[in-house]
Design an enzyme around this catalytic site. Structure first.
Site, PDB file in Angstrom:
ATOM      1  N   ASP A 150       0.791  -1.327  -0.009  1.00  9.39           N
ATOM      2  CA  ASP A 150       0.123   0.081   0.090  1.00  9.39           C
ATOM      3  C   ASP A 150       1.017   1.257  -0.231  1.00  9.39           C
ATOM      4  OD1 ASP A 150      -2.131   1.833   0.020  1.00  9.39           O
ATOM      5  OD2 ASP A 150      -3.183   0.857   1.695  1.00  9.39           O
TER       6      ASP A 150
HETATM    7  C1  BGC Z   1      -5.201   3.255  -0.196  1.00  9.03           C
HETATM    8  C2  BGC Z   1      -5.095   2.181  -1.045  1.00  9.03           C
HETATM    9  C3  BGC Z   1      -4.961   2.965  -2.557  1.00  9.03           C
HETATM   10  C4  BGC Z   1      -3.625   3.560  -2.417  1.00  9.03           C
HETATM   11  C5  BGC Z   1      -3.371   4.407  -4.106  1.00  9.03           C
HETATM   12  C6  BGC Z   1      -3.765   4.154  -0.255  1.00  9.03           C
HETATM   13  O1  BGC Z   1      -3.714   5.060   0.652  1.00  9.03           O
HETATM   14  O2  BGC Z   1      -5.266   2.663   1.085  1.00  9.03           O
HETATM   15  O3  BGC Z   1      -6.312   1.698  -1.214  1.00  9.03           O
HETATM   16  O4  BGC Z   1      -5.070   2.072  -3.779  1.00  9.03           O
HETATM   17  O5  BGC Z   1      -3.831   4.521  -1.528  1.00  9.03           O
HETATM   18  O6  BGC Z   1      -4.343   5.479  -4.033  1.00  9.03           O
END
Ligand code: BGC
Length: 734
Positions: free
Chosen positions: A266
């Protein structure tokens, strides 16, 4: 002589040319070669620097390819309800492109509420086409974290509280996306069940709850859906961050489930080079690069899996074989997606996509209460319909964090209702105001609440019928990433407003747009309640079709609505169980999540898991099985009749729950093991046939660390919801 020279020169240049083309012609581009061969060939041509460069981001959403060898970059994008707009190379903010406004699909709670895997396949296929068109080869979704408490700010992005339901929905979603040569990146692996302290909270959960409740949807996505990517979660599990957690990634995901895709972190979920290298992560994204590409305070080159990794490889600290495994996975993903020979070109905001989005939205809408057939309201029935509530006009595709979308269009509920009933029959009053939607901040409204209520009451008084359209929204502390809700109550003074409306007019129906359960102090006062989720671009059309009766509602709740917050299992155990104490959280609710808890503890929910009404009625026949005695390798064939006993056509999501009354371990009163949505014409009867593998009735045995089916009696029940059982049958397992 001259001739000879020319000839020699000619021969030389031809052979040079041939050599050149041979050297330049990358064998691995030969699409007839099996992918694994191409992966090995590509790998053998790459330098150490090129390999490491593939393992971390080069921009907010992309990572490097190998330009020298013609291997393209990886381009990811959120997910999971539409294809996010283009952002700047190094910033989260929109880049201002004019060709990236997408179709918004219903939020995943709504998809789960359809109880229809066909809708999930359509969803995946359609959103995958949008990703393909936009040249994204990894879609950051779907999310399958289990609904553990009604406070989790991201519940709307997930598929509810039941591991079986979410498994059956995630598999076709993933398959549909990947048909387009776009990888689904299933997230957030694992135990990311809250936003409070999400970057650090250290979760402890029993092995049994882990395997029975929190992992099955991920497992199904990997083993059956064949997902090509998975995203690690921010939180910790047993003291280690999940983006580089050996148990979760190396043991469970890559060894036990044989996952051959890419583990993507993530964004900002990596904290340590040693663990990132050795514990199963493949691609590091989002490690706090702000505004700079290759220099500054945290350039991409200093990501944990960038220069620090390269230095460790060169000094012999890290082995190249581990690096090769990561690179193989990334190459495999590229060959499966951008470089696959036969992927379609995709489509973007096409009429079929609107149609798909509307159809999915319609199938997920849940009718919770409908006294005296308040709904449907056919066109022409009433002269004056008052529509009240901010959610009737507010954009609900914007906000909520990473799933926020820039859309080509969004039909609001008010617009949909006006189109359906005609503008002369609809009056609108806002009733309440929530304030601005600002990232990571709660910004209240400046509007005067009392005057909004007074104006709404005046509108309601004058109407034949009132449709209150409220719920939550995607502001901070609502259905939104980065923080949990502060309570289960409807925000922005809506309870007070509903009470005031009811004094002015008894015919008030409440239509809730949210991804979470809310408390309903007015539940007995209002004649009708509809749970309509976040429905995307076609929200208004879908809602108007259902309220007018053009579409008969058939959605069922993918999670339980408690009467009060304390009735929720996780919350009932106090702070250590949610949201955690001093950084640690123990899942004391164990396997008793959602209806498993309500059933076992005999707590009546406000609305049960699997519940939803229709404009028609159904009669269930008695459940029977093909035989009485089974071995653990067999499949139980279940059947019962279902009759549409009403006057209109409609669909019913029938459910089968299983229990083991005399187990040697604690087992929930019942667990969903099969469901089928069936469409029946008015008066029609069908025999519903379902199959349940005996091995799927097992429990996770912590002593043997494996699944165990005990011999003895099992009871199977057909039901219209988790607390509306129609009949039962006993079988014996040898
Ligand atoms: C989120 C993810 C997301 C990623 C990219 C993160 O903060 O938890 O679900 O895909 O950002 O935007």
């Amino acid at each position: 002589m001259r001739v000879t020279r020319i000839t020699i020169f000619g021969i030389l240049s031809i052979s040079l040319f041939l050599n050149f083309t041979r050297a330049q012609k990358p064998v691995y581009l030969d699409v007839k070669q099996p992918i694994e061969k191409r992966v090995e060939q590509a790998l053998s041509l790459m330098t150490l620097d090129e390999k490491v460069a593939m393992c971390h981001a080069q921009s907010k959403f992309s990572s490097k390819g190998v330009p020298r060898l013609g291997i393209p970059e990886v381009w990811t994008d959120d997910g999971p309800h539409g294809i996010r707009e283009e952002v700047f190379w190094d910033k989260w903010s929109g880049a201002g492109w004019t060709n990236d406004s997408c179709t918004a699909f219903p939020a995943l709670t709504s998809l789960a509420a359809s109880f229809n895997p066909q809708m999930a396949l359509l969803y995946g296929k359609t959103i995958g086409e949008e990703a393909r068109y936009r040249n994204k080869n990894v879609l950051l979704g779907p999310g399958v974290n289990i609904y553990r408490t009604p406070l989790n700010g991201r519940n709307f992005e997930y598929m509810g509280e039941d591991p079986y339901l979410s498994s059956r929905i995630v598999v076709p979603y993933v398959q549909g996306v990947q048909q387009n040569g776009v990888a689904a990146c299933v997230k957030h692996f694992a135990l990311n069940n809250q936003e409070a302290d999400r970057m650090s909270v250290d979760v402890e959960v029993s092995d049994r709850a882990l395997h029975e409740i929190y992992l099955p949807a991920f497992k199904a996505a990997v083993e059956e859906g064949k997902a090509w990517a998975i995203m690690g979660s921010y939180n910790q599990f047993r003291g280690v961050h999940c983006c580089h957690n050996d148990l979760l990634l190396n043991k469970i995901l890559k060894t036990d489930w044989k996952f051959d895709g890419v583990v993507i972190s993530d964004w900002g979920g990596v904290h340590n080079t040693d663990q990132a290298v050795n514990n199963g992560l493949d691609l590091e994204m989002g490690t706090s690069t702000n505004g700079l590409t290759t220099d500054g305070t945290s350039p991409y080159s200093e990501y944990y899996l960038a220069n620090p990794y390269l230095r460790g490889l060169k000094s012999g600290k890290y082995s190249e074989s581990v690096l090769n495994d990561k690179v193989r996975r990334i190459l495999r993903l590229i060959f499966r997606t951008t470089m696959s020979a036969d992927h379609p070109f995709g489509k973007f905001v096409s009429p079929e996509h609107s149609e798909a989005s509307r159809k999915i939205a319609e199938e997920g809408i849940v009718l919770l209460k409908n006294n005296k057939q308040f709904f449907p309201i056919p066109v022409g029935k009433y002269q004056k319909i008052a529509v009240i509530g901010e959610n009737a006009t507010r954009s609900l595709v914007i906000g909520g964090g990473s799933s926020s979308l820039k859309v080509a269009y969004e039909v609001s509920p008010l617009k949909g209702l006006i189109q359906k009933y005609g503008k002369d029959h609809i009056t609108f009053s806002k009733g309440y105001a929530s304030g601005e939607n600002e990232y990571n901040k709660e910004v209240g409204s400046q509007q005067n609440a009392d005057s909004l209520i007074n104006a709404a009451v005046a509108t309601a008084k004058d109407a034949d019928v009132v449709l209150f359209i409220g719920g939550l929204n995607k502001n901070h502390f609502q259905d939104s990433e980065g923080a949990d809700r502060k309570s289960m109550d409807l925000p922005f003074g809506q309870d007070k407003l509903i009470a005031a409306l009811l004094k002015a007019n008894k015919n008030v129906a409440v239509i809730l747009l949210s991804g979470n359960a809310v408390s309903m102090p007015w539940v007995n006062e209002v004649p009708a309640i509809v749970q309509a989720w976040y429905l995307g671009s076609e929200a208004g059309n879908a809602i108007a079709n259902v309220l007018s009766g053009e579409v008969n509602p058939s959605g069922k709740l993918p999670f339980s609505f408690p009467k009060k917050l304390d009735d929720n299992a996780a919350i009932s155990f106090g702070q250590i169980s949610y949201p955690g104490l001093d950084g640690k959280e123990e899942y004391k609710d164990d396997i008793l999540v959602g209806y498993r808890w309500f059933d076992t503890k005999k707590i009546t929910p406000l609305f049960a898991f699997g519940y939803g009404l229709s404009y028609t009625t159904f009669e269930y026949g008695k459940i029977t099985t093909d035989k009485k005695l089974y071995t653990p390798d067999e499949t139980v064939k279940v059947s019962f009749t279902l009759k549409n006993t009403g006057k209109v056509d409609g669909a019913e999501a029938t459910q089968v729950y299983v229990s083991e009354p005399k187990a040697t371990v604690m087992r929930p009163v019942k667990e969903l093991k099969a469901f089928k949505k069936v469409f029946l014409k008015a008066g029609e009867t069908q025999t519903i046939e379902l199959e349940i593998k005996v091995k799927d009735m097992a429990f996770y045995n912590e002593t043997t660390q494996s699944w165990t089916v005990e011999p003895g009696e099992f009871v199977l029940r057909n039901a219209a919801s988790s607390n509306d059982v129609k009949s039962s049958v006993s079988i014996q397992i040898k």
